[in-house]
Scaffold this active site. Structure first.
Site, PDB file in Angstrom:
ATOM      1  N   LYS A  41       0.806  -1.198   0.000  1.00  0.00           N
ATOM      2  CA  LYS A  41       0.000   0.000   0.000  1.00  0.00           C
ATOM      3  C   LYS A  41       0.849   1.262   0.000  1.00  0.00           C
ATOM      4  CE  LYS A  41      -2.745  -2.591   3.022  1.00  0.00           C
ATOM      5  NZ  LYS A  41      -3.096  -2.764   4.438  1.00  0.00           N
ATOM      6  N   GLY A  42       2.088   1.153   0.498  1.00  0.00           N
ATOM      7  CA  GLY A  42       2.919   2.330   0.741  1.00  0.00           C
ATOM      8  C   GLY A  42       3.095   3.281  -0.425  1.00  0.00           C
ATOM      9  N   GLU A  97       7.851   2.819  -5.517  1.00  0.00           N
ATOM     10  CA  GLU A  97       7.829   2.352  -4.122  1.00  0.00           C
ATOM     11  C   GLU A  97       7.923   3.532  -3.166  1.00  0.00           C
ATOM     12  OE1 GLU A  97       7.205   0.498  -1.812  1.00  0.00           O
ATOM     13  OE2 GLU A  97       8.473  -1.261  -1.607  1.00  0.00           O
ATOM     14  N   ASP A  98       7.442   3.346  -1.963  1.00  0.00           N
ATOM     15  CA  ASP A  98       7.549   4.403  -0.958  1.00  0.00           C
ATOM     16  C   ASP A  98       8.989   4.577  -0.464  1.00  0.00           C
ATOM     17  OD1 ASP A  98       7.573   1.921   0.363  1.00  0.00           O
ATOM     18  OD2 ASP A  98       5.952   2.389   1.738  1.00  0.00           O
ATOM     19  N   ASP A 101      14.738   0.322   1.931  1.00  0.00           N
ATOM     20  CA  ASP A 101      15.352   0.200   3.249  1.00  0.00           C
ATOM     21  C   ASP A 101      16.442  -0.880   3.155  1.00  0.00           C
ATOM     22  OD1 ASP A 101      15.524   0.603   6.060  1.00  0.00           O
ATOM     23  OD2 ASP A 101      14.078  -0.964   6.462  1.00  0.00           O
ATOM     24  N   LYS A 129      16.935   4.759   2.544  1.00  0.00           N
ATOM     25  CA  LYS A 129      17.742   4.709   3.780  1.00  0.00           C
ATOM     26  C   LYS A 129      18.967   3.857   3.473  1.00  0.00           C
ATOM     27  CE  LYS A 129      14.236   3.498   6.764  1.00  0.00           C
ATOM     28  NZ  LYS A 129      13.570   3.141   8.040  1.00  0.00           N
ATOM     29  N   PHE A 150      12.761   5.455  11.709  1.00  0.00           N
ATOM     30  CA  PHE A 150      11.529   4.837  11.240  1.00  0.00           C
ATOM     31  C   PHE A 150      10.550   5.963  10.948  1.00  0.00           C
ATOM     32  CE2 PHE A 150       7.525   2.655  11.147  1.00  0.00           C
ATOM     33  CZ  PHE A 150       7.848   1.551  10.373  1.00  0.00           C
ATOM     34  N   VAL A 151      10.147   6.074   9.688  1.00  0.00           N
ATOM     35  CA  VAL A 151       9.301   7.189   9.274  1.00  0.00           C
ATOM     36  C   VAL A 151       7.902   6.727   8.884  1.00  0.00           C
ATOM     37  CG1 VAL A 151      11.172   8.733   8.579  1.00  0.00           C
ATOM     38  CG2 VAL A 151      10.271   7.080   6.929  1.00  0.00           C
ATOM     39  N   ASP A 157       3.400   3.487   6.772  1.00  0.00           N
ATOM     40  CA  ASP A 157       2.619   3.211   7.981  1.00  0.00           C
ATOM     41  C   ASP A 157       3.460   2.682   9.129  1.00  0.00           C
ATOM     42  OD1 ASP A 157       3.122   0.586   6.741  1.00  0.00           O
ATOM     43  OD2 ASP A 157       1.752  -0.169   8.272  1.00  0.00           O
ATOM     44  N   ARG A 163      -0.674   6.427   7.368  1.00  0.00           N
ATOM     45  CA  ARG A 163      -0.474   6.499   5.914  1.00  0.00           C
ATOM     46  C   ARG A 163      -1.042   7.789   5.335  1.00  0.00           C
ATOM     47  NH1 ARG A 163       1.221   1.419   4.044  1.00  0.00           N
ATOM     48  NH2 ARG A 163       0.308  -0.381   5.074  1.00  0.00           N
TER      49      ARG A 163
HETATM   50  P1  IMP Z   1      12.938  -3.280   2.483  1.00  0.00           P
HETATM   51  O1  IMP Z   1      12.533  -4.578   1.852  1.00  0.00           O
HETATM   52  O2  IMP Z   1      13.648  -3.487   3.782  1.00  0.00           O
HETATM   53  O3  IMP Z   1      13.729  -2.369   1.548  1.00  0.00           O
HETATM   54  O4  IMP Z   1      11.645  -2.528   2.946  1.00  0.00           O
HETATM   55  C1  IMP Z   1      10.739  -2.073   2.092  1.00  0.00           C
HETATM   56  C2  IMP Z   1       9.400  -1.883   2.763  1.00  0.00           C
HETATM   57  O5  IMP Z   1       9.472  -1.816   4.178  1.00  0.00           O
HETATM   58  C3  IMP Z   1       8.839  -0.569   2.340  1.00  0.00           C
HETATM   59  O6  IMP Z   1       8.096  -0.709   1.162  1.00  0.00           O
HETATM   60  C4  IMP Z   1       7.989  -0.176   3.519  1.00  0.00           C
HETATM   61  O7  IMP Z   1       6.705  -0.727   3.386  1.00  0.00           O
HETATM   62  C5  IMP Z   1       8.671  -0.804   4.698  1.00  0.00           C
HETATM   63  N1  IMP Z   1       9.518   0.180   5.412  1.00  0.00           N
HETATM   64  C6  IMP Z   1      10.848   0.279   5.417  1.00  0.00           C
HETATM   65  N2  IMP Z   1      11.278   1.299   6.176  1.00  0.00           N
HETATM   66  C7  IMP Z   1      10.160   1.879   6.655  1.00  0.00           C
HETATM   67  C8  IMP Z   1       9.936   3.025   7.498  1.00  0.00           C
HETATM   68  O8  IMP Z   1      10.829   3.748   7.963  1.00  0.00           O
HETATM   69  N3  IMP Z   1       8.627   3.298   7.774  1.00  0.00           N
HETATM   70  C9  IMP Z   1       7.587   2.563   7.290  1.00  0.00           C
HETATM   71  N4  IMP Z   1       7.755   1.507   6.481  1.00  0.00           N
HETATM   72  C10 IMP Z   1       9.033   1.164   6.183  1.00  0.00           C
HETATM   73 MG    MG Z   2       5.910  -0.784   1.055  1.00  0.00          MG
END
Ligand code: IMP
Ligand code: MG
Length: 173
Positions: A41-42, A97-98, A101, A129, A150-151, A157, A163
């Site tokens: 959803k992000g 993508e939002d 990370d 990040k 953490f944002v 969310d 959101r």
């Molecule tokens: P990754 O697979 O670790 O890169 O994470 C990707 C997903 O984790 C993103 O699409 C977000 O939904 C969630 N995410 C990562 N960091 C944050 C944050 O700081 N706040 C909220 N959601 C996050």
């Molecule tokens: Mg996401």
């Protein structure tokens, strides 16, 4: 009880998205379509603002994935909850993508879409990040690079809340 403090304002987000949209428009041949795939959803709010700053050659689709459950750390497990409605073969695709990370979610999705033979595949993330990266992923369009906070807000969310905030905020618990 959780509180939030603004990290990136609504005005700064909108200005940055208009500039990213301009960059995207210039990067693709003028008469070719660009197909944006938002990750739900992000990615919904970023997608909505990005496409409104683009020309009418843009089309869009949505995928839903689950990577985190209800916590704030990555499980490394990506599950596709909703797949695309239409075929991306031979099209210019941009994954929207939002946040990137650890990179695990995008790494998985980029491989999944590449296997469907798009003409080109690029990725746009509102936030990055870099200090948290576990796998290397290529992200051509990044809105803002942030520290390891953490944002929430603007699509992001915590346990499905926040959101709707029109800005990005740091969550303090
Ligand atoms: P990754 O697979 O670790 O890169 O994470 C990707 C997903 O984790 C993103 O699409 C977000 O939904 C969630 N995410 C990562 N960091 C944050 C944050 O700081 N706040 C909220 N959601 C996050
Ligand atoms: Mg996401």
């Amino acid at each position: 009880m959780s509180t939030t403090s603004t990290l990136i304002t609504e005005a700064d987000i909108h200005a940055r998205i208009r500039s990213l949209a301009g960059e995207i428009e210039r990067d693709y041949p003028p008469n070719e379509g660009v197909h944006l795939v938002a990750v739900l959803k992000g990615g919904f709010m970023f997608m909505a603002d990005l496409v409104r700053a683009m020309s009418d050659r843009v089309t869009m689709d949505f995928m839903a994935v689950s990577s985190y459950g209800k916590g704030t750390s990555s499980s490394g497990q990506v599950r596709v909850l909703k797949d695309l409605d239409s075929n991306v073969e031979g099209r210019h695709v941009i994954l929207v993508e939002d946040i990137v990370d650890t990179g695990l979610t995008l790494h998985y999705l980029q491989d999944l879409l590449k296997a469907r033979a798009p003409k080109t595949l690029k990725t746009a993330c509102l936030l990055s990040k870099p200090s948290r990266r576990k796998v290397e992923v290529k992200v051509e369009y990044i809105g803002f690079t942030i520290e390891d906070h953490f944002v929430v807000g603007y699509g992001l969310d915590y346990a499905e809340k926040y959101r709707n905030l029109p800005y990005i905020a740091i969550l303090r618990q």
